[in-house]
Design an enzyme around this catalytic site. Sequence first.
Site, PDB file in Angstrom:
ATOM      1  N   ALA A 169     102.143  13.145  49.174  1.00 39.90           N
ATOM      2  CA  ALA A 169     103.324  13.612  48.508  1.00 39.90           C
ATOM      3  C   ALA A 169     103.238  13.943  46.851  1.00 39.90           C
ATOM      4  O   ALA A 169     104.561  14.074  47.020  1.00 39.90           O
ATOM      5  CB  ALA A 169     104.108  12.410  49.329  1.00 39.90           C
ATOM      6  N   LYS A 195     108.201  16.258  46.298  1.00 41.37           N
ATOM      7  CA  LYS A 195     108.726  15.780  44.770  1.00 41.37           C
ATOM      8  C   LYS A 195     108.541  16.137  43.637  1.00 41.37           C
ATOM      9  O   LYS A 195     108.521  17.134  42.840  1.00 41.37           O
ATOM     10  CB  LYS A 195     107.461  14.773  44.707  1.00 41.37           C
ATOM     11  CG  LYS A 195     107.541  13.984  45.644  1.00 41.37           C
ATOM     12  CD  LYS A 195     108.539  12.785  45.991  1.00 41.37           C
ATOM     13  CE  LYS A 195     109.046  11.675  47.365  1.00 41.37           C
ATOM     14  NZ  LYS A 195     109.494  10.180  47.209  1.00 41.37           N
TER      15      LYS A 195
HETATM   16  C1  LMR Z   1     109.816   6.618  47.974  1.00 44.19           C
HETATM   17  O1  LMR Z   1     108.743   6.021  48.310  1.00 44.19           O
HETATM   18  O2  LMR Z   1     110.957   5.666  47.054  1.00 44.19           O
HETATM   19  C2  LMR Z   1     109.570   7.636  48.506  1.00 44.19           C
HETATM   20  O3  LMR Z   1     109.332   8.405  49.149  1.00 44.19           O
HETATM   21  C3  LMR Z   1     111.559   7.589  48.989  1.00 44.19           C
HETATM   22  C4  LMR Z   1     111.486   7.126  50.885  1.00 44.19           C
HETATM   23  O4  LMR Z   1     111.720   8.353  51.521  1.00 44.19           O
HETATM   24  O5  LMR Z   1     111.029   6.280  50.521  1.00 44.19           O
END
Ligand code: LMR
Length: 394
Positions: free
Chosen positions: A210, A243
């Site tokens: 991600a 991201k």
């Molecule tokens: C996070 O880990 O902060 C991000 O991936 C946003 C989420 O949806 O949790």
Amino acid sequence: MFETLKEPSPDAILGLVKMYREDPREAKIDLGVGVYKDATGLTPVMRAVKAAEQRIWEVQDSKVYTSLAGDPAFADAMVSLVLDDAVPRNTVAAIATPGGTGAIRQAFELIQNINKDARVFVSDPTWPNHLSILSYLGIEAVSYRYFDNETRGVDFDGMMQDLKAARKGDVILLHGCCHNPTGANLNSAEWDAVIKLLQDSGATPMIDIAYQGFGDGLEADATATRKLVAAVPEALVAASCSKNFGIYRERTGILMAVSKNTDAQSLHQASLAFLNRQNFSFPPDHGSRIVTTIMDDDDLRQDWMAEVEAVRLGMLGLRTQLAAELQRLSGSDRFGFIAQHRGMFSRIGTTPDKVEALRVEHGIYMVGDSRMNIAGLNAQTVPILAQAIVDVGV
Ligand code: LMR
């Protein structure tokens, strides 16, 4: 009928967003949700994204459905970005999904459809929503040791010992880069050992990637994923564009199923498209079209890569500054791990009550497991955070 509804468990990360917004203090620092912020605290639309949107607006003459798997050009662009030429293109089935979370959800459902007894091995800790979705679907999650709270690095021996319990029919979920929530990552020799374990056990790897581009660079961050998919007979890869393209709200992600069995490729592709149809029919298109427009144009792609690199270097600079400041204030090297971690997050490895003290006494918001979003800092707030960390006795 609605009276039987029960209050869902609150989401630890999203709950913080609300608390932060409601905090009236001027001097507060948000290190919660994983969203990139520039030095002024804004999450800007990337230059290449703006330019791509303009082009789409100019040339798009229809909003008719694409296909259940999404626009094939998006799949090509993403397979190329994530996997490059690690495996032949005709070994990859792919569907566009609503964000990386959508890809994870589809992957878990696929796993369950294939083997209702499949267990999914997850790092301890992992992104909390992995656990939440697994539990929602009734899939057994098996934790493997990952984070060493003493060194704030990876407990690799513990991880390998725990993964020995995985067998064919199970899935091992790995973070391709920039481990969320810890920031602690496997080195290249450790990835090789994990690949060997996968080959020996016959368990299927699933990679969640991600944050490609936020660790050691767009290419370096995909190296382990590429090596792994080339070395095993089958793999699942869930990738997010939220991201690295900064298109969080457009919900743009992809699920790839890699299989050396090219005879079955059309079956894999059809199965993935069917999953989309059952859950939401056609995936969102706007974000994936932005990504394809950028990736298929040399100038836009170069500009995007330069901006991702600037974001990455900015976060690295903040890590170095914070580690140095903590070294100065605490007179110890015990915070050196912050400069070693990679990606958007670092887990500082402290207790929930100290995390709460940071919030209550200093207006500093981080997730209860002591995960902080490095991108929520800037050169001015780093010394404030460092002082607060020392004051609460981390
Ligand atoms: C996070 O880990 O902060 C991000 O991936 C946003 C989420 O949806 O949790």
